[in-house]
Scaffold this active site. Structure first.
Site, PDB file in Angstrom:
ATOM      1  N   SER A 218      17.565  -3.898 -13.697  1.00 46.34           N
ATOM      2  CA  SER A 218      18.498  -4.350 -14.786  1.00 46.34           C
ATOM      3  C   SER A 218      17.494  -5.324 -15.808  1.00 46.34           C
ATOM      4  O   SER A 218      16.873  -6.380 -15.198  1.00 46.34           O
ATOM      5  CB  SER A 218      19.547  -5.150 -14.365  1.00 46.34           C
ATOM      6  OG  SER A 218      20.337  -4.268 -13.585  1.00 46.34           O
TER       7      SER A 218
ATOM      8  N   GLU B   7      16.672 -10.873 -17.166  1.00 49.83           N
ATOM      9  CA  GLU B   7      16.449 -11.081 -15.699  1.00 49.83           C
ATOM     10  C   GLU B   7      14.833 -10.855 -15.594  1.00 49.83           C
ATOM     11  O   GLU B   7      14.419 -11.379 -14.610  1.00 49.83           O
ATOM     12  CB  GLU B   7      17.457 -10.048 -14.927  1.00 49.83           C
ATOM     13  CG  GLU B   7      17.052 -10.085 -13.720  1.00 49.83           C
ATOM     14  CD  GLU B   7      18.058  -9.426 -12.623  1.00 49.83           C
ATOM     15  OE1 GLU B   7      19.249  -9.271 -12.985  1.00 49.83           O
ATOM     16  OE2 GLU B   7      17.826  -8.972 -11.648  1.00 49.83           O
TER      17      GLU B   7
ATOM     18  N   ARG C  67      20.577 -14.760  -9.087  1.00 50.42           N
ATOM     19  CA  ARG C  67      19.184 -14.556  -9.528  1.00 50.42           C
ATOM     20  C   ARG C  67      18.585 -15.668  -9.777  1.00 50.42           C
ATOM     21  O   ARG C  67      17.684 -15.752 -10.669  1.00 50.42           O
ATOM     22  CB  ARG C  67      19.373 -13.842 -10.923  1.00 50.42           C
ATOM     23  CG  ARG C  67      19.850 -12.489 -10.687  1.00 50.42           C
ATOM     24  CD  ARG C  67      19.247 -11.422  -9.773  1.00 50.42           C
ATOM     25  NE  ARG C  67      20.361 -10.353  -9.399  1.00 50.42           N
ATOM     26  CZ  ARG C  67      21.043 -10.149  -8.541  1.00 50.42           C
ATOM     27  NH1 ARG C  67      21.449 -11.362  -7.607  1.00 50.42           N
ATOM     28  NH2 ARG C  67      21.998  -8.999  -8.352  1.00 50.42           N
TER      29      ARG C  67
HETATM   30  C1  LIG Z   1      14.707   0.507 -10.133  1.00 49.12           C
HETATM   31  C2  LIG Z   1      14.947  -0.934  -9.794  1.00 49.12           C
HETATM   32  C3  LIG Z   1      16.054  -1.308  -9.246  1.00 49.12           C
HETATM   33  C4  LIG Z   1      16.201  -2.974  -8.959  1.00 49.12           C
HETATM   34  N1  LIG Z   1      17.510  -3.046  -8.521  1.00 49.12           N
HETATM   35  C5  LIG Z   1      17.654  -4.513  -8.271  1.00 49.12           C
HETATM   36  C6  LIG Z   1      18.945  -5.007  -7.604  1.00 49.12           C
HETATM   37  O1  LIG Z   1      19.885  -4.130  -7.104  1.00 49.12           O
HETATM   38  N2  LIG Z   1      19.076  -6.289  -7.250  1.00 49.12           N
HETATM   39  C7  LIG Z   1      18.251  -7.165  -7.829  1.00 49.12           C
HETATM   40  O2  LIG Z   1      18.404  -8.277  -7.430  1.00 49.12           O
HETATM   41  N3  LIG Z   1      16.825  -6.895  -8.486  1.00 49.12           N
HETATM   42  C8  LIG Z   1      16.792  -5.382  -8.594  1.00 49.12           C
HETATM   43  N4  LIG Z   1      15.443  -4.954  -9.125  1.00 49.12           N
HETATM   44  C9  LIG Z   1      14.427  -6.094  -9.731  1.00 49.12           C
HETATM   45  C10 LIG Z   1      13.341  -6.393  -8.553  1.00 49.12           C
HETATM   46  O3  LIG Z   1      13.181  -5.518  -7.623  1.00 49.12           O
HETATM   47  C11 LIG Z   1      13.982  -7.696  -7.869  1.00 49.12           C
HETATM   48  O4  LIG Z   1      13.805  -8.781  -8.690  1.00 49.12           O
HETATM   49  C12 LIG Z   1      12.786  -8.200  -6.637  1.00 49.12           C
HETATM   50  O5  LIG Z   1      13.470  -9.325  -6.105  1.00 49.12           O
HETATM   51  C13 LIG Z   1      11.495  -8.605  -7.385  1.00 49.12           C
HETATM   52  O6  LIG Z   1      10.509  -8.721  -6.204  1.00 49.12           O
HETATM   53  P1  LIG Z   1       9.212  -8.332  -6.634  1.00 49.12           P
HETATM   54  O7  LIG Z   1       8.517  -8.558  -5.140  1.00 49.12           O
HETATM   55  O8  LIG Z   1       8.873  -6.917  -7.115  1.00 49.12           O
HETATM   56  O9  LIG Z   1       8.630  -9.648  -7.551  1.00 49.12           O
HETATM   57  P2  LIG Z   1       7.537  -9.496  -8.839  1.00 49.12           P
HETATM   58  O10 LIG Z   1       8.442  -8.692  -9.801  1.00 49.12           O
HETATM   59  O11 LIG Z   1       6.255  -9.305  -8.291  1.00 49.12           O
HETATM   60  O12 LIG Z   1       7.802 -11.067  -9.242  1.00 49.12           O
HETATM   61  C14 LIG Z   1       9.114 -11.525  -9.767  1.00 49.12           C
HETATM   62  C15 LIG Z   1       8.737 -13.109  -9.400  1.00 49.12           C
HETATM   63  O13 LIG Z   1       8.612 -13.655  -8.045  1.00 49.12           O
HETATM   64  C16 LIG Z   1       7.436 -14.519  -7.829  1.00 49.12           C
HETATM   65  N5  LIG Z   1       7.010 -14.095  -6.493  1.00 49.12           N
HETATM   66  C17 LIG Z   1       6.603 -13.019  -5.961  1.00 49.12           C
HETATM   67  N6  LIG Z   1       6.341 -13.282  -4.648  1.00 49.12           N
HETATM   68  C18 LIG Z   1       6.536 -14.594  -4.479  1.00 49.12           C
HETATM   69  C19 LIG Z   1       6.036 -15.434  -3.305  1.00 49.12           C
HETATM   70  N7  LIG Z   1       5.785 -14.752  -2.146  1.00 49.12           N
HETATM   71  N8  LIG Z   1       6.354 -16.764  -3.366  1.00 49.12           N
HETATM   72  C20 LIG Z   1       7.050 -17.156  -4.622  1.00 49.12           C
HETATM   73  N9  LIG Z   1       7.234 -16.277  -5.648  1.00 49.12           N
HETATM   74  C21 LIG Z   1       6.832 -15.106  -5.469  1.00 49.12           C
HETATM   75  C22 LIG Z   1       6.619 -13.774  -9.073  1.00 49.12           C
HETATM   76  O14 LIG Z   1       5.807 -15.055  -9.053  1.00 49.12           O
HETATM   77  C23 LIG Z   1       7.410 -13.666 -10.073  1.00 49.12           C
HETATM   78  O15 LIG Z   1       7.638 -14.839 -11.017  1.00 49.12           O
HETATM   79  C24 LIG Z   1      15.317  -3.704  -9.386  1.00 49.12           C
HETATM   80  C25 LIG Z   1      14.165  -3.146 -10.058  1.00 49.12           C
HETATM   81  C26 LIG Z   1      13.929  -1.783 -10.151  1.00 49.12           C
HETATM   82  C27 LIG Z   1      12.561  -1.413 -10.886  1.00 49.12           C
END
Ligand SMILES: Cc1cc2nc3c(=O)[nH]c(=O)nc-3n(C[C@H](O)[C@H](O)[C@H](O)COP(=O)(O)OP(=O)(O)OC[C@H]3O[C@@H](n4cnc5c(N)ncnc54)[C@H](O)[C@@H]3O)c2cc1C
Length: 317
Positions: A239, A309, A189
């Site tokens: 999580s 996280e 992570r």
């Molecule tokens: C139901 C559910 C299940 C999930 N299961 C998992 C799982 O199994 N495994 C897991 O790892 N995570 C899981 N997650 C968490 C989440 O989906 C991940 O952490 C995902 O990678 C976040 O991506 P996002 O685009 O939504 O980022 P956001 O939540 O929008 O942002 C997270 C961070 O990423 C940065 N960011 C976004 N885009 C960029 C970019 N283009 N360049 C640089 N930085 C950027 C943002 O600035 C921020 O700091 C889950 C979430 C939910 C709601």
């Protein structure tokens, strides 16, 4: 009586808005946009400006914010964020979801270049249908490709690190650079993007080739497993806590007797104690209060600190 400070403030604001619109067009800038509409938690106050941009516009909006001293924050799909109830002052910027995926089949591998705004699930399904092996885990993670690289997202024994080759990113000075997977220092992570200001525009992946039918079947199987084990019927950010070394956060929380514990509309899911869910009208304050209670209890009972996280955005008091 005319308030000169307010009038001048409005003029500055109007000028900034005009410059934003000149880059991305009017329909892609929203003022006072509730971020609850853009997070999977369905929580978050208003952003002064919410801007959607393609890759070229994205770099220009970043440059504008930096030149004008306007605070900004880049979001992906908002699936790992807790945004404060007061919202965000400045610009919240999101790359377009509609972007390209280019596949380059090779003899025994499949390589791909994908836009960072694209949903990871969509990319994973497309890759599986072309025979990419081992990437099925990514289809159930509801983030964007950029957010997944930032977090080195992973599940069921796989992580982004296993397949990422490099990314093209905008650097702190607005320069476009290529960062290799090694330079991104991906680990559990974590990526260097959490420490240094680079924003991913697109990402290159390389997969071994397998059987497309089998990979698509795996996606279905893992989706069923998620539906069975995770409270997908409620808004959440996945999580809440990282996995502490040697433990599982969900099990620690369950063993501590905290299943179903609530603060306001925020609740520890009984289905999976590692998830805090929005069970109604939870505020960010409710979630923060619940996080604090969980951390305190688990620390007291098991001497384990649960590090979050999910990432907090905005001001919390
Ligand atoms: C139901 C559910 C299940 C999930 N299961 C998992 C799982 O199994 N495994 C897991 O790892 N995570 C899981 N997650 C968490 C989440 O989906 C991940 O952490 C995902 O990678 C976040 O991506 P996002 O685009 O939504 O980022 P956001 O939540 O929008 O942002 C997270 C961070 O990423 C940065 N960011 C976004 N885009 C960029 C970019 N283009 N360049 C640089 N930085 C950027 C943002 O600035 C921020 O700091 C889950 C979430 C939910 C709601």
């Amino acid at each position: 009586m005319l308030n000169l400070t307010e009038t001048a403030g409005n003029a500055v604001e109007q000028d900034f808005y005009g410059k934003l619109v000149a880059i991305v067009s009017e329909d892609r800038v929203r003022r006072n946009e509730l971020l609850a509409r853009h997070t999977t938690f369905r929580i978050g106050g208003p952003a002064d400006y919410f801007v959607c941009a393609d890759k070229e516009q994205f770099a220009s909006v970043l440059a504008l914010c930096r030149n004008e001293g306007m605070p900004y924050f880049v979001i992906g799909n908002g699936s790992n964020l807790l945004v404060s109830d007061a919202g965000i002052r400045g610009v919240v910027l999101r790359l377009d979801r509609a972007d390209s995926i280019l596949f380059y089949p090779e003899k025994d591998r499949l390589t791909a270049r994908v836009g960072a705004g694209m949903l990871l699930s969509m990319f994973a399904k497309e890759a599986a249908s072309r025979g990419a092996a081992g990437f099925a885990f990514a289809a159930g993670i509801p983030g964007s490709v950029g957010g997944a690289v930032f977090m080195n997202a992973g599940a069921y024994g796989g992580e982004i690190k296993d397949f990422l080759v490099s990314v093209r990113a905008v650097g702190p000075g607005g320069e476009i650079v290529t960062l290799t997977a090694g330079e991104l220092k991906l680990s559990y992570r974590f990526s260097i993007l959490q420490k240094e200001e680079f924003y991913v525009l697109d990402a290159d992946f390389s997969f071994p080739l397998g059987d497309a039918v089998e990979e698509c079947r795996k996606i279905e199987e893992l989706a069923a497993r998620r539906r069975e084990k995770q409270p997908l019927e409620y808004p959440s950010a996945g999580s809440t806590f990282k996995r502490p070394e040697g433990y599982f956060s969900g099990k620690l929380i369950m063993d501590a007797g905290l299943a179903g514990l609530r603060v306001g509309g925020a609740k520890v899911s009984e289905k999976h104690c590692g998830f805090i869910v929005n069970d109604g009208n939870a505020t960010a304050g409710d979630v923060m209060g619940l996080i604090a209670k969980i951390q305190e209890t688990v620390q007291e009972k098991y001497s384990v600190f649960l590090e979050t996280e999910i990432r907090m955005l905005g001001e919390f008091f």
